[in-house]
Enzyme design. Structure first.
Site, PDB file in Angstrom:
ATOM      1  N   TYR A  78       0.920  -1.232   0.008  1.00 51.81           N
ATOM      2  CA  TYR A  78      -0.019   0.121  -0.084  1.00 51.81           C
ATOM      3  C   TYR A  78       0.831   1.207   0.114  1.00 51.81           C
ATOM      4  O   TYR A  78       0.855   2.192  -0.821  1.00 51.81           O
ATOM      5  CB  TYR A  78      -1.070   0.071   1.104  1.00 51.81           C
ATOM      6  N   LYS A 124       1.073   4.394  -2.896  1.00 53.53           N
ATOM      7  CA  LYS A 124       0.906   5.728  -2.566  1.00 53.53           C
ATOM      8  C   LYS A 124       2.293   6.581  -2.738  1.00 53.53           C
ATOM      9  O   LYS A 124       2.106   7.618  -3.108  1.00 53.53           O
ATOM     10  CB  LYS A 124       0.363   5.730  -1.094  1.00 53.53           C
ATOM     11  N   THR A 130     -13.371   6.271   7.245  1.00 47.89           N
ATOM     12  CA  THR A 130     -14.101   5.972   6.308  1.00 47.89           C
ATOM     13  C   THR A 130     -14.529   4.535   6.280  1.00 47.89           C
ATOM     14  O   THR A 130     -14.034   3.855   7.232  1.00 47.89           O
ATOM     15  CB  THR A 130     -13.623   6.555   5.082  1.00 47.89           C
TER      16      THR A 130
HETATM   17  P1  NDP Z   1     -13.391   4.304   0.999  1.00 51.13           P
HETATM   18  O1  NDP Z   1     -13.432   2.890   1.239  1.00 51.13           O
HETATM   19  O2  NDP Z   1     -14.743   4.875   1.911  1.00 51.13           O
HETATM   20  O3  NDP Z   1     -13.941   4.993  -0.275  1.00 51.13           O
HETATM   21  C1  NDP Z   1     -13.073   4.301  -1.470  1.00 51.13           C
HETATM   22  C2  NDP Z   1     -13.507   4.625  -2.912  1.00 51.13           C
HETATM   23  O4  NDP Z   1     -12.931   4.077  -3.846  1.00 51.13           O
HETATM   24  C3  NDP Z   1     -15.012   4.244  -2.846  1.00 51.13           C
HETATM   25  O5  NDP Z   1     -15.841   4.886  -3.603  1.00 51.13           O
HETATM   26  C4  NDP Z   1     -14.796   2.749  -3.801  1.00 51.13           C
HETATM   27  O6  NDP Z   1     -16.073   2.701  -4.557  1.00 51.13           O
HETATM   28  C5  NDP Z   1     -13.601   3.346  -4.627  1.00 51.13           C
HETATM   29  N1  NDP Z   1     -12.883   2.261  -5.234  1.00 51.13           N
HETATM   30  C6  NDP Z   1     -12.301   1.168  -4.678  1.00 51.13           C
HETATM   31  N2  NDP Z   1     -11.639   0.500  -5.375  1.00 51.13           N
HETATM   32  C7  NDP Z   1     -12.320   0.586  -6.530  1.00 51.13           C
HETATM   33  C8  NDP Z   1     -12.245   0.174  -7.945  1.00 51.13           C
HETATM   34  N3  NDP Z   1     -11.615  -1.025  -8.272  1.00 51.13           N
HETATM   35  N4  NDP Z   1     -13.130   0.777  -8.885  1.00 51.13           N
HETATM   36  C9  NDP Z   1     -13.706   2.068  -8.711  1.00 51.13           C
HETATM   37  N5  NDP Z   1     -13.749   2.379  -7.683  1.00 51.13           N
HETATM   38  C10 NDP Z   1     -12.887   1.950  -6.492  1.00 51.13           C
HETATM   39  O7  NDP Z   1     -12.206   5.068   1.521  1.00 51.13           O
HETATM   40  P2  NDP Z   1     -11.665   6.536   1.770  1.00 51.13           P
HETATM   41  O8  NDP Z   1     -12.660   7.307   1.163  1.00 51.13           O
HETATM   42  O9  NDP Z   1     -10.860   6.665   2.882  1.00 51.13           O
HETATM   43  O10 NDP Z   1     -10.396   6.449   0.522  1.00 51.13           O
HETATM   44  C11 NDP Z   1     -10.491   7.530  -0.523  1.00 51.13           C
HETATM   45  C12 NDP Z   1      -8.757   7.390  -0.943  1.00 51.13           C
HETATM   46  O11 NDP Z   1      -8.280   8.282   0.290  1.00 51.13           O
HETATM   47  C13 NDP Z   1      -8.249   6.452  -1.346  1.00 51.13           C
HETATM   48  O12 NDP Z   1      -7.296   6.643  -2.472  1.00 51.13           O
HETATM   49  C14 NDP Z   1      -7.484   6.000   0.042  1.00 51.13           C
HETATM   50  O13 NDP Z   1      -6.165   5.450  -0.415  1.00 51.13           O
HETATM   51  C15 NDP Z   1      -7.118   7.362   0.380  1.00 51.13           C
HETATM   52  N6  NDP Z   1      -6.652   7.590   1.726  1.00 51.13           N
HETATM   53  C16 NDP Z   1      -7.534   7.218   2.822  1.00 51.13           C
HETATM   54  C17 NDP Z   1      -7.195   7.628   4.043  1.00 51.13           C
HETATM   55  C18 NDP Z   1      -7.983   6.993   5.355  1.00 51.13           C
HETATM   56  O14 NDP Z   1      -7.338   6.833   6.303  1.00 51.13           O
HETATM   57  N7  NDP Z   1      -9.177   6.632   5.098  1.00 51.13           N
HETATM   58  C19 NDP Z   1      -5.697   8.214   4.410  1.00 51.13           C
HETATM   59  C20 NDP Z   1      -5.197   8.527   3.304  1.00 51.13           C
HETATM   60  C21 NDP Z   1      -5.629   8.302   2.091  1.00 51.13           C
HETATM   61  P3  NDP Z   1     -16.814   1.306  -4.933  1.00 51.13           P
HETATM   62  O15 NDP Z   1     -16.359   0.135  -3.708  1.00 51.13           O
HETATM   63  O16 NDP Z   1     -17.869   1.586  -5.141  1.00 51.13           O
HETATM   64  O17 NDP Z   1     -16.153   0.848  -6.310  1.00 51.13           O
HETATM   65  C1  8X3 Z   2      -4.387   5.645   4.753  1.00 53.60           C
HETATM   66  C2  8X3 Z   2      -3.645   6.098   6.122  1.00 53.60           C
HETATM   67  O1  8X3 Z   2      -1.803   5.286   7.606  1.00 53.60           O
HETATM   68  O2  8X3 Z   2      -3.495   3.744   7.024  1.00 53.60           O
HETATM   69  O3  8X3 Z   2      -3.849   5.906   3.814  1.00 53.60           O
HETATM   70  O4  8X3 Z   2      -1.550   4.249   5.331  1.00 53.60           O
HETATM   71  S1  8X3 Z   2      -2.662   4.845   6.557  1.00 53.60           S
END
Ligand code: NDP
Ligand code: 8X3
Length: 260
Positions: free
Chosen positions: A153, A157, A188
């Site tokens: 992961y 990133k 989330t």
């Molecule tokens: P969620 O799991 O709540 O949302 C993830 C979203 O990505 C969903 O809408 C999902 O839609 C979509 N997604 C995942 N896989 C696919 C796929 N194969 N095709 C199309 N859409 C896809 O997580 P977050 O909102 O937290 O994540 C959003 C972004 O933020 C990500 O890139 C994550 O890595 C990043 N992030 C999150 C952090 C956290 O702590 N939550 C911290 C740092 C970064 P669906 O399943 O309907 O396809």
């Molecule tokens: C999501 C935050 O610290 O779990 O990107 O990688 S962490």
């Protein structure tokens, strides 16, 4: 004519919060994800409460043909995209490198890197034709540091971080802004996905401190998008106050302990 934003991964979390905030700001939206029903519900809710139009586009971002087909079949007037939020992404598994599940690795690499690239290739060409645009890449603190068992992961990133900088260089002649937003812990569906649906384990990630909310990140993105035309925010790392690094979180009644 309303401006247009394309938000990938709008079915939950940060993407959904962005859709709501951009709708409030009067953007027409293209919202994507795999869960069609959620996209339809969100679309209905947004168009009911705001004077905007929404197109839902259901595809798996890992499926190159599907990405190209869905995007290229958008009506021509919807291809004048002002803002692309490359948000869709996930973590699957949290294992040491020697015990990692190769299927999890493929999913993360195909989603977080290749899927982001497919969408960017199509939309950046439209932005070039329009001589303007703004691409927001959602990285992570995992793209700035590595942590125990985060291996693949973190690698994906770090790739997003590199691509964010590379896009800014390549798109400079076309006046396209490129911004990286790198959150720490945001509550989330992320951890539930990481732990393959284990809700109990996911909940523990956020125990004893106040994590960021998806709205916190949407507001940060809006700050970058709403700067004047001559200002670009290159890169933002956004953390909960209780989190100092990827693996150090101050939880109530404890000293700093590893996040996972
Ligand atoms: P969620 O799991 O709540 O949302 C993830 C979203 O990505 C969903 O809408 C999902 O839609 C979509 N997604 C995942 N896989 C696919 C796929 N194969 N095709 C199309 N859409 C896809 O997580 P977050 O909102 O937290 O994540 C959003 C972004 O933020 C990500 O890139 C994550 O890595 C990043 N992030 C999150 C952090 C956290 O702590 N939550 C911290 C740092 C970064 P669906 O399943 O309907 O396809
Ligand atoms: C999501 C935050 O610290 O779990 O990107 O990688 S962490």
């Amino acid at each position: 004519m309303n401006k247009i934003a394309l938000i990938t991964g709008a079915t939950s979390g940060i993407g959904e919060a962005c859709a709501k905030l951009f709708a409030r700001e009067g953007y027409n939206l293209i919202i994507t994800g795999r869960r069609a029903e959620r996209l339809e519900l969100l679309s209905k809710d947004l168009t009911k409460h705001h004077n905007i139009q929404v197109i839902t586009s259901t595809f798996d971002i890992r499926d190159r043909a599907s990405v190209l087909n869905q995007l290229n079949n958008l009506p021509d007037n919807w291809k004048k995209i002002n803002v692309l939020i490359n948000n869709a992404g996930l973590s699957q598994g949290l294992d040491p490198i020697d015990k990692g599940n190769m299927d999890d690795w493929d999913v993360m690499i195909d989603t977080n890197i290749k899927g982001l690239l497919y969408v960017t290739k199509v939309v950046s060409n439209w932005m070039i034709d329009n001589h303007k645009g703004h691409i927001i890449n959602i990285g992570s603190i995992a793209g700035k540091e590595v942590y125990l068992n985060g291996n693949v992961y973190c690698a994906t990133k770090h790739a997003v971080d590199a691509l964010n900088r590379a896009m800014r260089v390549d798109l400079l002649p076309h006046g396209i802004k490129v911004t990286g937003v790198h959150p720490g812990a945001v509550e989330t569906e992320f951890s539930e996905v990481r732990f393959h649906g284990d809700k109990e384990r996911a909940k523990k990630v956020y125990d004893g401190f106040e994590p960021l909310s998806a709205v916190d990140i949407a507001e940060t993105i809006w700050f970058a998008v709403s700067r004047p035309a001559h200002v670009n925010i290159n890169d933002l790392v956004v953390m909960p106050t209780a989190q100092a690094s990827a693996s150090m979180i101050q939880r109530v009644n404890t000293t700093s302990v590893p996040i996972k």
